[in-house]
Design a protein around this motif. Structure first.
Motif, mmCIF file in Angstrom:
data_model
loop_
_atom_site.group_PDB
_atom_site.id
_atom_site.type_symbol
_atom_site.label_atom_id
_atom_site.label_comp_id
_atom_site.label_asym_id
_atom_site.label_seq_id
_atom_site.Cartn_x
_atom_site.Cartn_y
_atom_site.Cartn_z
ATOM 1 N N THR A 6 -20.789 23.359 -70.288
ATOM 2 C CA THR A 6 -20.269 24.292 -70.540
ATOM 3 C C THR A 6 -20.919 25.115 -69.207
ATOM 4 O O THR A 6 -20.644 25.989 -68.927
ATOM 5 C CB THR A 6 -20.304 25.698 -71.359
ATOM 6 O OG1 THR A 6 -19.792 25.222 -73.097
ATOM 7 C CG2 THR A 6 -19.859 27.014 -71.519
ATOM 8 N N VAL B 273 -19.591 26.644 -66.595
ATOM 9 C CA VAL B 273 -18.786 28.360 -65.485
ATOM 10 C C VAL B 273 -19.593 27.923 -64.196
ATOM 11 O O VAL B 273 -19.131 28.354 -63.070
ATOM 12 C CB VAL B 273 -20.545 29.016 -66.226
ATOM 13 C CG1 VAL B 273 -21.001 29.694 -65.658
ATOM 14 C CG2 VAL B 273 -20.817 28.792 -67.765
ATOM 15 N N ARG C 275 -16.160 38.195 -66.133
ATOM 16 C CA ARG C 275 -15.278 38.612 -67.152
ATOM 17 C C ARG C 275 -13.332 37.260 -66.567
ATOM 18 O O ARG C 275 -13.697 36.316 -67.518
ATOM 19 C CB ARG C 275 -14.449 39.607 -67.760
ATOM 20 C CG ARG C 275 -15.052 40.653 -67.735
ATOM 21 C CD ARG C 275 -14.076 42.023 -68.586
ATOM 22 N NE ARG C 275 -15.101 43.125 -69.292
ATOM 23 C CZ ARG C 275 -15.620 42.246 -70.748
ATOM 24 N NH1 ARG C 275 -15.293 41.790 -71.519
ATOM 25 N NH2 ARG C 275 -16.488 43.686 -71.093
ATOM 26 N N ALA D 113 -15.668 33.490 -67.538
ATOM 27 C CA ALA D 113 -15.656 33.631 -67.981
ATOM 28 C C ALA D 113 -13.970 33.295 -69.266
ATOM 29 O O ALA D 113 -14.056 32.172 -69.665
ATOM 30 C CB ALA D 113 -16.351 34.950 -69.497
ATOM 31 N N GLN E 154 -16.564 33.636 -74.419
ATOM 32 C CA GLN E 154 -16.669 34.421 -74.330
ATOM 33 C C GLN E 154 -17.145 35.773 -73.238
ATOM 34 O O GLN E 154 -17.985 34.487 -72.420
ATOM 35 C CB GLN E 154 -17.477 36.051 -75.514
ATOM 36 C CG GLN E 154 -16.146 35.070 -76.604
ATOM 37 C CD GLN E 154 -14.890 36.452 -76.374
ATOM 38 O OE1 GLN E 154 -15.280 37.440 -76.424
ATOM 39 N NE2 GLN E 154 -13.619 35.661 -76.774
ATOM 40 N N ALA E 155 -17.319 36.731 -72.230
ATOM 41 C CA ALA E 155 -18.336 36.856 -71.438
ATOM 42 C C ALA E 155 -19.747 37.462 -71.664
ATOM 43 O O ALA E 155 -20.598 36.536 -70.829
ATOM 44 C CB ALA E 155 -17.629 38.464 -70.323
ATOM 45 N N LEU F 26 -21.018 34.102 -71.151
ATOM 46 C CA LEU F 26 -22.211 33.426 -69.699
ATOM 47 C C LEU F 26 -23.697 33.608 -69.623
ATOM 48 O O LEU F 26 -24.159 33.023 -68.230
ATOM 49 C CB LEU F 26 -21.351 34.474 -68.409
ATOM 50 C CG LEU F 26 -20.081 33.875 -67.976
ATOM 51 C CD1 LEU F 26 -19.623 34.673 -67.273
ATOM 52 C CD2 LEU F 26 -19.292 32.650 -68.137
#
Length: 193
Positions: free
Chosen positions: A12, A16, A35, A38, A44-45, A48
């Motif tokens: 992840t 990102v 947002r 994400a 979900q925001a 992050l």
């Protein structure tokens, strides 16, 4: 839900960064929200913040890593200043053509860096410019190059070489090797004694 099932930090985290890179390059740093990043990653925001403290850090990390990788990838070869300059030109084009989004961000988003981050990025850029300037000065000393100002010449050469990224498209009328050869010929003529 903080983490999507099957989500792992080693998977992840890079997602990102990749999402931020794509979105910053497409829409600009100021227009992109956490947002949006994400949503692009599929988390979900709030999740992050497990990978980055904020959007500014994402931008800074992308720029810093790009410049550190560029610096690490360039080793001055043996040979004359002319040989070294040719190698620099070809390396610069190859490196940057493979990273168009990073190049765009590295130049267009400098204005969005906080002052302390800007200072770090400027210092890294100066290191790269200095490497080219050392080659140019060696060429001046050997009377291979005729330059009124080696610093200005270094900046002009880098700007010209980096400009390839504004128009180059894979599969266009010129192959990468052709572009390298043409640009090298232009640089060689620009510095010739």
């Amino acid at each position: 839900m903080a983490r999507k099932q099957g989500s792992h930090a080693d998977i992840t985290g890079p997602k990102v960064r990749d999402a931020a890179l794509r979105l910053f390059a497409r829409h600009g740093f100021a227009a992109v929200s956490m947002r949006q990043i994400a949503a692009e990653v599929g988390v979900q925001a709030g999740a992050l913040y497990l990978y980055t403290p904020d959007k500014q850090t994402l931008l800074f990390d992308l720029m810093r890593d790009h410049l550190e990788d560029l610096l690490a990838s360039w080793q001055v070869p043996e040979g004359s200043a002319v040989d070294q300059l040719e190698a620099f030109c070809r390396h610069h084009i190859r490196y940057h053509l493979d990273r168009p989004e990073l190049v765009f961000i590295a130049y267009m988003e400098l204005r969005n860096l906080e002052p302390e981050n800007f200072a770090v990025i400027e210092a890294l850029r100066r290191q790269y410019e200095d490497r080219l300037e050392m080659i140019l000065r060696a060429g001046q000393a050997a009377r291979s190059f005729d330059l009124p100002d080696s610093k200005l010449a270094a900046l002009a050469i880098i700007a010209m070489l980096t400009g390839v990224n504004t128009w180059y498209r894979e599969g266009g009328r010129l192959a990468r090797g052709d572009i390298e050869a043409i640009y090298w010929d232009m640089v060689r003529k620009a510095v010739a004694a």
